[in-house]
Scaffold this motif. Sequence first.
Motif: not given
Length: 246
Positions: A108-110, A113-114, A139, A143, A203
């Motif tokens: 889960n790349n998002r 990154n989060l 967020n 995700y 973001d």
Amino acid sequence: MLVKTEGFVLKSKKYGESDSLLIIFTRKLGKINAIAKGAKRPKSSLIAGVQPFCYSDFLLYKGKSLYTVSQCEPKEIFYKLREDVKKLSYAAYLVELVEATVNEGQTNNRLFNLLGKTLHLLTQSDIEMNTIIRSFEMNYLNYCGFRPELYQCVSCGKKESSNWRFSSQEGGVLCNLCFNQDPYAMKISDITLRLAKYLQSRDIVEIQKLKISDSLNENLKRILKHYILVHINKYDFKSIELADKL
């Protein structure tokens, strides 16, 4: 088979006399269990990069049931988190959320990154802590596939209502004509709903200095806490309870 990947150490515990058993959230492999042999020895080359919260480059060997950490190079150890008990507790909460949701082998790349952005922000001194945590939660839900519906009634699709309620069970807001769909739906004010929409669409780096009043934060926190508990089926976040008391 050797795999090179970056990852965050979600959990570390002693295994045997000198080894560490790790849960690592990696970019390439998702969440994995790995053993770091000899990592508890004072002169181990692995010791710096296998501490909780560490963001490291790993060289991993895949065994029958566990990965073995062959090499580990820390990229960010987030040392400042360990200097502040409240920040440390909030960081532990973020890690608990991630561990509870991500399945083994699921990338889960998002979310990856989060987590990195949020841990980095927590080390800064000029941030609004409440805003950062509420933004992460919003967020995180996006995700992980649990994004709540905030723009229209989850029951009838109506976009306007004299007032709204938030239903964790139904997955979002209910209009005044559909309150009977969930008698336990929580009251949510217009301003709390607007804040939730704003955080859901921004973001986390953009809003790091946004000031939220204590009452508004408490209202949104209460709603999100219940929603998270219902959807990830985890009922004891000791870390957030500690952080809120500090």
